[in-house]
Design an enzyme around this catalytic site. Sequence first.
Site, PDB file in Angstrom:
ATOM      1  N   CYS A  44      -5.581  -1.096   0.189  1.00  0.00           N
ATOM      2  CA  CYS A  44      -4.915  -1.395  -1.081  1.00  0.00           C
ATOM      3  C   CYS A  44      -4.070  -2.664  -0.974  1.00  0.00           C
ATOM      4  CB  CYS A  44      -4.036  -0.208  -1.484  1.00  0.00           C
ATOM      5  SG  CYS A  44      -3.681  -0.165  -3.261  1.00  0.00           S
TER       6      CYS A  44
ATOM      7  N   ASP B 215       1.356  10.032  -2.042  1.00  0.00           N
ATOM      8  CA  ASP B 215       2.029   8.880  -1.451  1.00  0.00           C
ATOM      9  C   ASP B 215       3.470   9.222  -1.113  1.00  0.00           C
ATOM     10  OD1 ASP B 215       2.473   6.258  -0.618  1.00  0.00           O
ATOM     11  OD2 ASP B 215       1.585   5.374  -2.407  1.00  0.00           O
TER      12      ASP B 215
END
Length: 203
Positions: A6, A124
Amino acid sequence: MKIKICGLTSPKEAIMLNPYHVDFAGMVLFFPKSKRNISPEQAQNIICALDKDIKKVAVVVSPGHEEICQIEELGFDYIQIHGTLDEKLLVQIHLPVLKAFNVSDLSEYTRYLDYPQIAGYVFDALEPGSGKTFDWRLVPELPKSNKLLLLAGGLHPGNVAQAIAAVHPDGVDISSGVEYDDRPGKDFAKVDAFVTAVRAAIR
């Protein structure tokens, strides 16, 4: 075990990522607070540089209708949404959605289980992109889903095998853990080490 890298910020990074045959590449849009934030034009150039087999993921925070429309027009394969997501907007999205959660909003997880637009979940840390981990034991305690489960938050080549063993996710998601220590951008020695560690952990 799927791998998502990412926070891409340039076509150069995309070209360097292609030989690793990862599953997803993420780009941060419409979030100026992030050092990885890029413009739609930059995202378009990165998408063009990525191999067609790598799924392109737009990463956004509490997007509005206009931002969703721009993302759909750019040619992304998925949209990853952090923060709030209005159900009325969710049902209008034409791309598969990865709904992100952190330790502060895990209680919201069950609200999204029955929406067909939700293709999966990203779990996350409290501050996405900070490189900090969270208590991985929280994830297996959540209700089971047949949708994609990606684990993020503070992963790096040295701890990803432990994370996989603790959570048994469908995939792992990394950003800061494969960046240079002293300058912006992806460190492809770290990318190589991370991909190698993941694939070794599942043999």
